[in-house]
Write a protein that holds these residues in place. Structure first.
Motif, short mmCIF file in Angstrom:
data_model
loop_
_atom_site.label_atom_id
_atom_site.label_comp_id
_atom_site.label_asym_id
_atom_site.label_seq_id
_atom_site.Cartn_x
_atom_site.Cartn_y
_atom_site.Cartn_z
N ALA A 196 -16.53 24.10 35.14
CA ALA A 196 -16.05 25.48 34.97
C ALA A 196 -14.68 25.67 35.61
O ALA A 196 -13.81 26.34 35.05
CB ALA A 196 -17.08 26.46 35.56
N ALA A 198 -12.37 23.31 36.07
CA ALA A 198 -11.39 22.61 35.22
C ALA A 198 -11.03 23.49 34.03
O ALA A 198 -9.85 23.58 33.65
CB ALA A 198 -11.97 21.27 34.75
N GLU A 200 -11.26 26.82 33.84
CA GLU A 200 -10.48 27.97 34.30
C GLU A 200 -9.04 27.55 34.59
O GLU A 200 -8.08 28.25 34.21
CB GLU A 200 -11.13 28.56 35.56
N ALA A 201 -8.88 26.40 35.22
CA ALA A 201 -7.54 25.96 35.64
C ALA A 201 -6.66 25.58 34.45
O ALA A 201 -5.47 25.90 34.43
CB ALA A 201 -7.66 24.78 36.61
N ALA A 203 -6.92 26.64 31.38
CA ALA A 203 -6.58 27.85 30.64
C ALA A 203 -5.53 28.67 31.40
O ALA A 203 -4.61 29.24 30.81
CB ALA A 203 -7.84 28.67 30.38
N PHE A 204 -5.67 28.71 32.73
CA PHE A 204 -4.67 29.39 33.57
C PHE A 204 -3.30 28.73 33.40
O PHE A 204 -2.27 29.42 33.26
CB PHE A 204 -5.15 29.31 35.03
N ALA A 205 -3.29 27.41 33.36
CA ALA A 205 -2.02 26.68 33.17
C ALA A 205 -1.42 27.02 31.81
O ALA A 205 -0.20 27.17 31.68
CB ALA A 205 -2.27 25.17 33.29
N ARG A 207 -1.87 29.84 30.17
CA ARG A 207 -1.35 31.20 30.29
C ARG A 207 0.01 31.21 30.96
O ARG A 207 0.89 32.01 30.61
CB ARG A 207 -2.34 32.07 31.08
N GLU A 208 0.21 30.30 31.90
CA GLU A 208 1.50 30.23 32.61
C GLU A 208 2.55 29.47 31.79
O GLU A 208 3.68 29.29 32.26
CB GLU A 208 1.32 29.57 33.97
N LEU A 210 2.60 26.28 30.86
CA LEU A 210 2.90 24.92 31.31
C LEU A 210 2.55 23.89 30.23
O LEU A 210 1.71 24.13 29.37
CB LEU A 210 2.13 24.61 32.60
N LEU A 277 -20.73 31.56 33.60
CA LEU A 277 -19.74 31.07 32.63
C LEU A 277 -20.39 30.19 31.57
O LEU A 277 -20.06 30.28 30.38
CB LEU A 277 -18.62 30.33 33.35
N TYR A 298 -12.63 30.68 27.81
CA TYR A 298 -11.43 31.26 28.43
C TYR A 298 -10.33 31.44 27.38
O TYR A 298 -9.63 32.44 27.35
CB TYR A 298 -10.90 30.36 29.54
N ILE A 301 -11.04 34.39 25.11
CA ILE A 301 -10.89 35.66 25.84
C ILE A 301 -9.42 35.99 26.01
O ILE A 301 -8.99 37.13 25.82
CB ILE A 301 -11.60 35.58 27.21
N ALA A 302 -8.63 34.98 26.37
CA ALA A 302 -7.23 35.23 26.72
C ALA A 302 -6.26 34.94 25.58
O ALA A 302 -5.05 35.06 25.77
CB ALA A 302 -6.86 34.40 27.96
N GLU B 179 8.66 26.62 37.62
CA GLU B 179 7.74 25.69 36.95
C GLU B 179 6.90 24.93 37.99
O GLU B 179 5.68 24.85 37.87
CB GLU B 179 8.52 24.65 36.13
N PHE B 183 2.75 24.88 38.64
CA PHE B 183 1.90 23.68 38.75
C PHE B 183 1.14 23.69 40.08
O PHE B 183 -0.04 23.38 40.14
CB PHE B 183 2.74 22.40 38.65
N VAL B 186 -1.83 26.00 39.95
CA VAL B 186 -2.97 25.41 39.23
C VAL B 186 -3.73 24.46 40.16
O VAL B 186 -4.96 24.47 40.24
CB VAL B 186 -2.49 24.66 37.96
N LEU B 189 -5.69 26.53 42.75
CA LEU B 189 -6.91 27.10 42.17
C LEU B 189 -8.04 26.07 42.28
O LEU B 189 -9.13 26.36 42.80
CB LEU B 189 -6.66 27.50 40.71
N LEU B 190 -7.75 24.86 41.79
CA LEU B 190 -8.77 23.81 41.80
C LEU B 190 -9.14 23.41 43.22
O LEU B 190 -10.32 23.29 43.56
CB LEU B 190 -8.27 22.60 41.02
N SER B 265 -2.98 39.20 32.78
CA SER B 265 -4.24 39.50 32.12
C SER B 265 -5.04 38.23 31.84
O SER B 265 -5.44 37.95 30.72
CB SER B 265 -3.99 40.27 30.81
N PHE B 266 -5.25 37.47 32.91
CA PHE B 266 -6.06 36.26 32.80
C PHE B 266 -7.20 36.32 33.83
O PHE B 266 -6.95 36.41 35.03
CB PHE B 266 -5.21 35.01 33.07
N LEU B 270 -14.07 32.11 38.88
CA LEU B 270 -14.41 31.12 39.91
C LEU B 270 -13.43 31.19 41.07
O LEU B 270 -13.84 31.13 42.23
CB LEU B 270 -14.40 29.71 39.33
#
Lengths: 308, 308
Positions: A196, A198, A200-201, A203-205, A207-208, A210, A277, A298, A301-302, B179, B183, B186, B189-190, B265-266, B270
């Protein structure tokens, strides 16, 4: 004694039944065949029986027929309920196995369930080896699983050739059935949270904005890495959600973790968040897809595209 | 041009300032010294200045004095706020550095903050290298950090000898400041989720009565492993919570992750659950202890002893 013959002459005199010929059981049965065992497989699904027959295995039309007189029964069913039905249901095999046979139970389950079934089987004179496995379908097929096992000295001695044939790594975790199950649940707590995380991360990346291949490269060389990140993120970047291990496995396994926690008054907020999740991902129709599908949840949703 | 001299003659002609001589900055300044740089260090804490002087470094009584004319300024302060004050505060150094100098910003921060500071510094003709680090105090001291960096070709070229001296691994992550910061977030987060998961899992194992050394051995060889599990659980089993990296670092960093998620909006459930665990641990008085103290929080709540 037959049991001594097993120990001394090894493998060729041992009748082995494999109950459950899904992606794991089929590979394990094939590994046993390759090692020279006399293997009879059973699965309620005739297609799965045919899969094993096509590999040169014998198949039976019931678990009772497969297990009659078997020195070793390898149970590769889904959960504690199926294991209990296999052993003690209307068509239970507990009393048709060889009188000193070993039941090798590979399903992931709560330690209490393993302890209770072991006690009930051992009361018949037979042996119960608590032996959850990990490693996935590929390693099942090539006989290189990791097996976490606990049980009596006798159970280990008799099961040894089968354990050797199926695993690259065997962790002996004590004399008491249930111990191995508990170790497996600790692993599943971590594995589920890490899948979960991995998801989230990555998908977050995205969104940013990357470069996700670069994220994979950097994270796998950094302190944020996990076995699951390294193994599952390639599925996500390939957009390949064919199930090597399904979302619903973690709905089940994190559910067991949280049931255990509730029973022992232990709070597990991260496992709880991860379970939600996996349930959301299953609810969104992906329960039978690869467990990395949490990342697709994710993404949906995003509004992200994670495949490259 | 002085900048060409730097590129051609390398290191000995470069004046380097290191701002911030805490556990990371002191080690990085020492690595620069060892590599032959002319280093001047500054920290508001006189004890930390003395630490660097004891290693043979020059120290200044203000960041302005340390940075005056410096070709490279390595900023090893705690966060974006301190970085901004260092550059642009009442005693800001932005305009006292060499006119073509490079500001190497190592604090972990939101990408937006890095982008805004870079733009403001670059407007003076100077260069900004977004360069968050990871690896902890020991690797800072022996010059083997991992550096995630983004910035212009010129910034990289001029900073190269310092980056070499401080790192074993340099990830070049593009031309745009921000950038590398993304990174790093990310990764954080993990890392944060994995520390909290390791804590939850090891306490769960203790509740189940398992041998925790054996748990460590089995998990580090299994699919449940993470870099953080492998690195932090030994602190827990040793009962040694001296801070290699503090709980409050993750209160800050997961806070940044969630601020970023809110802004874009993300959803990050977790990371949110993990942040609450770090906040709880800090609230319980352990904010300046090692981040593996999250395990002590679980242990206190559930009445467990995790040290062996």
């Amino acid at each position: 004694m037959h049991s001594n013959e097993v120990a001394s002459t090894g493998w060729d005199r041992v009748g082995v039944a494999v109950a459950g010929l899904g992606s794991m059981g089929l590979g394990m049965a094939a590994s046993l065949l390759r090692a020279g065992a006399d293997v009879t497989g059973y699965d309620p699904d005739p297609n799965k029986r045919e899969d094993f027959a096509a590999l040169g295995g014998k198949v039976a039309v019931s678990s009772v027929e497969a297990s009659r007189g078997a020195t070793l029964v390898v149970s590769v069913v889904v959960d504690a309920g199926q294991t209990e039905a296999l052993l003690f249901g209307d068509e239970g095999i507990a009393t048709v196995m060889a009188e000193d046979g070993v039941f090798i139970s590979c399903a992931t389950m709560a330690p209490d369930r393993a302890r209770r079934m072991a006690a009930r089987l051992e009361a018949t004179g037979r042996h119960y080896l608590d032996a959850p496995v990990s490693g996935g379908a590929r390693r099942a097929a090539d006989g290189s699983l990791t097996i976490l096992a606990s049980g009596t000295e006798q159970a280990f001695a008799r099961a040894a050739p089968a354990l050797d044939a199926m695993s690259a790594t065997l962790h002996r975790l004590g004399e008491a059935p249930g111990e191995a199950a508990a170790f497996k649940m600790v692993n599943q707590l971590l594995a589920g949270v890490h899948i979960a995380a991995a998801s989230e991360a990555i998908a977050f990346a995205a969104r940013e904005g990357l470069d996700l291949h670069r994220v994979y490269e950097v994270i796998t060389a950094s302190a944020g890495n996990s076995w699951m990140f390294e193994n599952r993120v390639p599925h996500i970047l390939d957009g390949d959600y064919r199930p090597l291990s399904a979302v619903d496995i973690f709905v089940k396994d994190l559910g067991i973790v949280l049931d255990m926690g509730r029973a022992s008054s232990f709070p597990a907020p991260l496992a709880s968040a991860a379970l939600q999740l996996f349930i959301m991902t299953s609810a969104a129709g992906m329960g039978r897809d690869d467990d990395s599908s949490v990342a697709r949840l994710y993404a949906r949703i995003a509004g992200l595209d994670l495949s490259l």
